[in-house]
Design a protein around this motif. Sequence first.
Motif, PDB file in Angstrom:
ATOM      1  N   PHE A  16      96.213  41.618 -27.964  1.00 58.90           N
ATOM      2  CA  PHE A  16      97.594  41.270 -27.683  1.00 58.90           C
ATOM      3  C   PHE A  16      97.666  39.867 -27.117  1.00 58.90           C
ATOM      4  CE2 PHE A  16      96.346  42.850 -23.595  1.00 58.90           C
ATOM      5  CZ  PHE A  16      96.957  41.972 -22.734  1.00 58.90           C
ATOM      6  N   PHE A  17      98.835  39.368 -27.154  1.00 63.85           N
ATOM      7  CA  PHE A  17      98.995  38.022 -26.653  1.00 63.85           C
ATOM      8  C   PHE A  17     100.149  38.031 -25.663  1.00 63.85           C
ATOM      9  CE2 PHE A  17     101.756  38.638 -30.121  1.00 63.85           C
ATOM     10  CZ  PHE A  17     102.956  38.174 -29.638  1.00 63.85           C
ATOM     11  N   LEU A  18     100.153  37.064 -24.862  1.00 62.46           N
ATOM     12  CA  LEU A  18     101.191  36.975 -23.854  1.00 62.46           C
ATOM     13  C   LEU A  18     101.521  35.506 -23.788  1.00 62.46           C
ATOM     14  CD1 LEU A  18     102.302  38.813 -21.433  1.00 62.46           C
ATOM     15  CD2 LEU A  18     100.719  37.510 -20.089  1.00 62.46           C
ATOM     16  N   CYS A  19     102.764  35.200 -23.861  1.00 59.46           N
ATOM     17  CA  CYS A  19     103.055  33.773 -23.780  1.00 59.46           C
ATOM     18  C   CYS A  19     104.318  33.536 -22.978  1.00 59.46           C
ATOM     19  CB  CYS A  19     103.194  33.189 -25.169  1.00 59.46           C
ATOM     20  SG  CYS A  19     104.549  33.873 -26.046  1.00 59.46           S
ATOM     21  N   ASN A  20     104.364  32.430 -22.363  1.00 51.30           N
ATOM     22  CA  ASN A  20     105.539  32.052 -21.599  1.00 51.30           C
ATOM     23  C   ASN A  20     106.334  31.034 -22.390  1.00 51.30           C
ATOM     24  OD1 ASN A  20     104.835  33.629 -19.521  1.00 51.30           O
ATOM     25  ND2 ASN A  20     103.869  32.002 -18.343  1.00 51.30           N
ATOM     26  N   VAL A  21     107.610  31.142 -22.292  1.00 50.17           N
ATOM     27  CA  VAL A  21     108.466  30.185 -22.965  1.00 50.17           C
ATOM     28  C   VAL A  21     109.358  29.538 -21.921  1.00 50.17           C
ATOM     29  CG1 VAL A  21     110.130  29.860 -24.789  1.00 50.17           C
ATOM     30  CG2 VAL A  21     108.470  31.701 -24.946  1.00 50.17           C
ATOM     31  N   TYR A  22     109.302  28.276 -21.870  1.00 49.19           N
ATOM     32  CA  TYR A  22     110.147  27.587 -20.914  1.00 49.19           C
ATOM     33  C   TYR A  22     111.252  26.872 -21.669  1.00 49.19           C
ATOM     34  CZ  TYR A  22     106.267  28.497 -17.843  1.00 49.19           C
ATOM     35  OH  TYR A  22     105.303  29.130 -17.130  1.00 49.19           O
ATOM     36  N   GLY A  23     112.457  27.064 -21.237  1.00 44.07           N
ATOM     37  CA  GLY A  23     113.562  26.398 -21.911  1.00 44.07           C
ATOM     38  C   GLY A  23     114.494  25.822 -20.875  1.00 44.07           C
ATOM     39  N   LYS A  24     115.627  25.354 -21.330  1.00 50.01           N
ATOM     40  CA  LYS A  24     116.564  24.803 -20.354  1.00 50.01           C
ATOM     41  C   LYS A  24     117.654  25.818 -20.039  1.00 50.01           C
ATOM     42  CE  LYS A  24     119.908  22.515 -23.267  1.00 50.01           C
ATOM     43  NZ  LYS A  24     120.649  21.297 -23.504  1.00 50.01           N
ATOM     44  N   ASP A  25     118.477  25.484 -19.084  1.00 49.51           N
ATOM     45  CA  ASP A  25     119.527  26.402 -18.662  1.00 49.51           C
ATOM     46  C   ASP A  25     120.449  26.766 -19.812  1.00 49.51           C
ATOM     47  OD1 ASP A  25     120.186  25.507 -15.224  1.00 49.51           O
ATOM     48  OD2 ASP A  25     118.433  26.296 -16.253  1.00 49.51           O
ATOM     49  N   ILE A  26     120.955  27.967 -19.736  1.00 48.86           N
ATOM     50  CA  ILE A  26     121.777  28.444 -20.841  1.00 48.86           C
ATOM     51  C   ILE A  26     123.158  27.812 -20.847  1.00 48.86           C
ATOM     52  CG2 ILE A  26     123.079  30.469 -21.517  1.00 48.86           C
ATOM     53  CD1 ILE A  26     120.731  31.967 -21.704  1.00 48.86           C
ATOM     54  N   GLY A  27     123.782  27.746 -19.708  1.00 53.34           N
ATOM     55  CA  GLY A  27     125.134  27.209 -19.692  1.00 53.34           C
ATOM     56  C   GLY A  27     126.069  28.134 -20.430  1.00 53.34           C
ATOM     57  N   HIS A  28     127.222  27.690 -20.743  1.00 55.53           N
ATOM     58  CA  HIS A  28     128.164  28.597 -21.375  1.00 55.53           C
ATOM     59  C   HIS A  28     128.146  28.491 -22.885  1.00 55.53           C
ATOM     60  CE1 HIS A  28     130.591  24.943 -20.444  1.00 55.53           C
ATOM     61  NE2 HIS A  28     130.751  25.044 -21.749  1.00 55.53           N
ATOM     62  N   SER A  29     127.660  27.406 -23.421  1.00 59.81           N
ATOM     63  CA  SER A  29     127.638  27.337 -24.870  1.00 59.81           C
ATOM     64  C   SER A  29     126.200  27.603 -25.335  1.00 59.81           C
ATOM     65  CB  SER A  29     128.108  25.972 -25.349  1.00 59.81           C
ATOM     66  OG  SER A  29     127.168  25.004 -24.964  1.00 59.81           O
ATOM     67  N   ALA A  30     126.041  27.631 -26.634  1.00 61.28           N
ATOM     68  CA  ALA A  30     124.727  27.981 -27.166  1.00 61.28           C
ATOM     69  C   ALA A  30     123.694  26.952 -26.735  1.00 61.28           C
ATOM     70  CB  ALA A  30     124.810  28.035 -28.682  1.00 61.28           C
ATOM     71  N   SER A  54     139.144  42.236 -26.477  1.00 67.85           N
ATOM     72  CA  SER A  54     137.920  42.153 -25.665  1.00 67.85           C
ATOM     73  C   SER A  54     137.370  40.729 -25.628  1.00 67.85           C
ATOM     74  CB  SER A  54     136.862  43.129 -26.181  1.00 67.85           C
ATOM     75  OG  SER A  54     136.406  42.740 -27.452  1.00 67.85           O
ATOM     76  N   ILE A  55     137.774  39.906 -26.579  1.00 68.89           N
ATOM     77  CA  ILE A  55     137.389  38.490 -26.508  1.00 68.89           C
ATOM     78  C   ILE A  55     138.632  37.689 -26.144  1.00 68.89           C
ATOM     79  CG2 ILE A  55     136.489  36.509 -27.781  1.00 68.89           C
ATOM     80  CD1 ILE A  55     134.960  38.502 -29.530  1.00 68.89           C
ATOM     81  N   GLN A  56     138.606  37.086 -24.975  1.00 68.35           N
ATOM     82  CA  GLN A  56     139.769  36.374 -24.449  1.00 68.35           C
ATOM     83  C   GLN A  56     139.563  34.859 -24.543  1.00 68.35           C
ATOM     84  OE1 GLN A  56     142.820  37.417 -23.092  1.00 68.35           O
ATOM     85  NE2 GLN A  56     142.352  39.442 -23.931  1.00 68.35           N
ATOM     86  N   PRO A  57     140.677  34.089 -24.511  1.00 68.75           N
ATOM     87  CA  PRO A  57     140.575  32.629 -24.693  1.00 68.75           C
ATOM     88  C   PRO A  57     139.620  31.930 -23.724  1.00 68.75           C
ATOM     89  CG  PRO A  57     142.845  33.311 -24.866  1.00 68.75           C
ATOM     90  CD  PRO A  57     142.074  34.536 -24.483  1.00 68.75           C
ATOM     91  N   GLU A  58     139.383  32.501 -22.537  1.00 68.75           N
ATOM     92  CA  GLU A  58     138.466  31.772 -21.637  1.00 68.75           C
ATOM     93  C   GLU A  58     137.029  31.738 -22.171  1.00 68.75           C
ATOM     94  OE1 GLU A  58     140.208  34.524 -20.361  1.00 68.75           O
ATOM     95  OE2 GLU A  58     138.820  35.840 -19.263  1.00 68.75           O
ATOM     96  N   LYS A  59     136.786  32.524 -23.190  1.00 65.61           N
ATOM     97  CA  LYS A  59     135.444  32.495 -23.801  1.00 65.61           C
ATOM     98  C   LYS A  59     135.407  31.605 -25.051  1.00 65.61           C
ATOM     99  CE  LYS A  59     132.932  35.923 -21.667  1.00 65.61           C
ATOM    100  NZ  LYS A  59     131.546  35.894 -21.240  1.00 65.61           N
ATOM    101  N   PHE A  60     136.527  30.956 -25.374  1.00 71.54           N
ATOM    102  CA  PHE A  60     136.579  30.239 -26.648  1.00 71.54           C
ATOM    103  C   PHE A  60     135.633  29.044 -26.711  1.00 71.54           C
ATOM    104  CE2 PHE A  60     140.990  31.715 -28.335  1.00 71.54           C
ATOM    105  CZ  PHE A  60     140.462  32.979 -28.496  1.00 71.54           C
TER     106      PHE A  60
END
Lengths: 357, 597
Positions: free
Chosen positions: B563-577, A295-301
Motif C-alpha cells: 500500500f501507499f500513503l501520500c500527502n497532498v498539500y494544496g492551497k486554501d479552498i475559499g469559496h470558489s473552485a 436549496s441553492i440560494q443566490p448567496e452561493k452564486f
Amino acid sequence: MPGQAEGLSKDEAAVYDRQIRLWGLEAQNKLRASSVLIVGVTALGAEFAKNIVLAGLKSLTLMDHQAVVQQDLDTNFLFQHAPETLGKNRAAAAAGKTTSLNPNVELNVVEKSLETQLNELNEVGQEAFVRQFSLVVLIDQDYDLVNRVDKLCRQANVRFMCGSVFGWCGYAFFDFDEHEFLMQVRSAQTCHVDVDDVSSNSKAQPMTTIEDEQFVKKAFPYPSFATAFHTEWSDKKLQRKAKRIIPSSYFAIKSMLRAQRERLLTDDEEANIKILKEIWEDEVRIGNQKPEEQSIQPEKFDHLFPPQLTPTAAVVGGMMGQEAIKTLSEGKDPLKNIFIYSALDTTGVMCDFPPPK
Amino acid sequence: MLENQRLRSLLKLLTWFLNALDNKTARVHVNRLCLACRIPLIESGSAGFYGQVSVILREKTECYECMEKPKQKTFPSCTIRNTPSEHIHCIVWSKHLFNQLFGEVDIDDDVSPDLEDDGAREDDPNASSNNNKNEQATENQENETETPAEVLKNGNGVQAMETDQNGASEEAKPANTRLWAEKVGYDPKKLFDKLFHTDINYLCKMDHLWKERKRPIAVEFEDVVAENEAPRSLSQVFDDLNHVWTRSECARVFAAAVESLRDRKIALGEHEILTWDKDDDDAMRFVAACANIRASLFSIQPKTSFDIKAMAGNIIPAIATTNAIVAGMMVTEALKIVDGDLEKVKNVFIARVPNMRGKILSDEAPQKPNPKFNPSDMTIKGLNDKVLKGALNMIAPDVMDLRTSNVIISSEEGETTDLETKKLAELSLGEGTMLECDDFVQKLTLKVILHSSPDLHGEDFEILRDSEKKKEEEETRKRKLSESEPGLSPPKKSKAEETNGEITVQKLKSHFFQSYSNLTFFLPQLRTRVQKSRMHRAASVLSTGDIKTQPALLGLTGPASNFFLCNVYGKDIGHSAPACHNFQFIRSYRTPFGASL
C-alpha cells in the motif's frame, strides 16, 4: 467461428476484458467502429475524453481554438503540468496524454473553432461535416453554437450531446433522437409479483433468470436542446408536477444558460452575480416555484463561476461517458435527457424535460 | 515496518482518508485504523454501472464493519460432489479438483462421490446457496437413511467396489486423489476416465440420488475425443474465448492442461504447490474444460471459457465512467469534511434508473453506529471463534487474562485445546476481567473487558459502545484491579459470580468502537510506490488537489501489503473552485497498456 472473425483482436479482447464482461462483445465491436468529435478541451472535456478513449473507439477528434491558460493547467489532467504548456492550443496540448490512454484509438486534432469550421461550409457541407462522426459532443460551448449544432445534427441524423460545468454545478444534455437502444421485453412471466405484496414493499424477484431476458431494438424521440430547456411549466398538467420534478440546481443551470444566451455576463464577477440573481428569480417563477424554497440560494452564486470544480467535472463527465457508450453501442437503459449535478447540495438528477405526457 | 509511534504521529497530520480498495480485508484494516486515529474515512466501491460512497465518522456514523455485506455464496458439498444442477456447481468442483491434483488439498473440498449423501435435500438453488458447507455436511451425517455400509450391501454397490480396485473406494479420501494421480504419472487419459467414467458410474449406482433426477452419463476419453469430425488445432481453441468448446475440444484441452500443470508441478520443489489463478492460462483452461465436460454428463448447458472465467474468477467489472463518478462524489463529501460541515455528509449510490424525483445519484444520511454482532456460545471456543475471530475479525488471536497472566487462547495449535470447552466462568473470567487479545498476523493488540448484564441471558453477548465517562470508569477500575490484584494472586470471584453463583450472563466490552486508547496498530510495510492498477479511482480523486489540509489516500492489495500513503498539500479552498498548482502527484489511470499519465 473464432473471436477474431468478429473484428476484435485477441490483444484488444484482453485490453477490454472487464468492460466486455459488462456490456458484451457486440457492444464493444460497435464502440470500436465509432468516431466521436469533442469540441472544447476543458476540465469536463478531459474527463469525457478519458472515459470514451478507455472504452475504445475507432477515432476521436479533439477540436478547440483556445490557448491553454493557467486555470486550464490547474484543472485539466490532460495537459502537461509545465510552464511551456501555457499558450499552446488546448486540443494539441491534450493529444499526447489522450493517445497514451489507449493507442488503439486514432486521434485527430483540429485547432480551430467549430463555428469557423461550419461557417466555411455551405449547408450540404455542414451536414457532411457532422456526418463524419457517430457522435458530436459540445463541451462548455456558447449557447447559440450548441443550439445551432444540435439542430444540424438532428437534420443529419447524428447523435448529439453537450455539457458544461459552471463552477460547482454542471449539466449534460443528450439528444439521441431516433437512435436505437436495446429494450427489455417484459413477458408475463417476468412480472411475477404478488399483488398483495406490492403494498408491503416486498422484494419479490421476477421468476426468470438472466438467460431468459429478452431485448428488442427500439428508438425513441428525443427533444431538441431548445425544446428541452424551454418547457412550458405554465401548462396546467405540469403546474403541480413541476415542484416534484424540477431540482433546485436546475434553476441555477438554466439561469447560467440564459445569461449566456442573452450575453449578459462580463468579466466583473460581482455584477454577474447580481444579473444572475435577477434571471434566477424569473426562472424560478417560470417553474411555478418560490425562490425562498430553493436549496441553492443566490448567496452561493459565486460558486457558479470558474474555475470548474474537478469533482463536478468527474461526475458530469462520467455520466456523459456512460450515456455516450450506451448510444454508440446501442446498449441498454438509456437515460433521458438532462443530467444535472450540483456539489452545492449534492444532487445528481436525471430530468426528462419536457416531461412525457 | 514503521514504528507505531511514528505512524500515529503521521496519521495525526491527516484530515481524511479516501479508500479505493478492492477487498474486504484491506477495508477492515483501514476502517479500524481511521477509527482508532479519529480520522474521517471516505469508503468507496464500484461494480459495473453501480457505485457508492460512504462516509465513516467515529461515533457519528456506522463504520465499515457495522454495514451489512453480502455473504459469499457457498454450495453444499454433496451438490458439488454428487448432484450438480447448475454450471457453477461444475466450476466449483473443477476448482476443487485443481487443488486436489496440483494445489493445496482441503479436506472439505473433496471431489469424489460422497457416499454419505442421502439425496433427501431439496435442490432449490436459492435455499441451498446460503447454507454453510459445514452445516450441510453435519446435517447429512445426522440423517440416518442410507449409510455407506448399506450402499455397499446393495448388489450393484458391492460389484462396483469389487471390480473397481483403483476406483471410488480408494479415492474416497481426498489425500488419495493426489497419490493416485501421482502413481499414474498424471496420465491425462487415466485421470479423465477415473473422473468422468469410473466415478460417474459409481454415482449412478447410488440409486436414491436419481429417483427424481436425471442420471449422469459416464464417458471415456477415447470416445469423447472421437466425437469431433472436423477438429481445430488446440491454439485455435485456446484463442476462442467467445464460443462454447465442443466436448471433444474440452477433452483435448483437459489433456493439454493436465500435462502442462503436471510439468510445472514437478518443476517446483517437493512441498511446493500450484495456486489457482484465473489469469493463469493453464489453470483456467483446466477448469473451463473440466467444468464443461462434467456439465455435459449432468445435462447442464456448457458455457464459453470467457463466461467461465468470470464465474470462476469472481470478476467484478470496473469501468472508467463509474469510477470517475464515484471519485467525484468522494471528493464532494471530502470537501464537506474540510469545510467542517459534518452534518451534511451523505452516503451516495449510483442508481441504475432515476427514482420518482429523478435522482440518479441517490443520497442518504449515514446510519448511526450499529454493531450487529451475533450472540453466540460463551465457552472459550465461543469467545475465540464467534467474538474474536467472528465479530472482531481477528485472524489468530492470543488471549491472556491480565490479572493472572494466564494464556487462555493461543494461536499455536494444541496449546490451549483443553480449555476450549470450558465456560468463561469456569476459568473465573467475569465482571471486570480484562483480556489482552493479541493478533500477531494483524499486528493488533486490543483489550477486552468483560461485564455481566442482567439484560442478557444464556450465552448471549453484546459488544458495548459507551460514553467517554464510562471509559474513564473503566480506566479507574483497571487501576484498582491492578492495585488490588497483583498478577500472581488467585482471581477474585466476580460480582456476578458472588450474587448468582454462576456466570452464564456475559457482556463483552469491546474497545474497538469507542475506547481506542488501548488499540495498537502497526502497518507492516509503508511504501510510497504507487500501485498503478489500483490507482485509477485514486488518481481521479487526487487530481482535484484542492485540499487545504493533508488527506491520505490508501490503497491496499491483499492483506496489508503493497500500500501507499501520500500527502497532498494544496492551497486554501475559499469559496470558489480551487486550483491545484501546489499539487504534485503521479496521476495514473488504468490504461490497458500500462501507460500512465
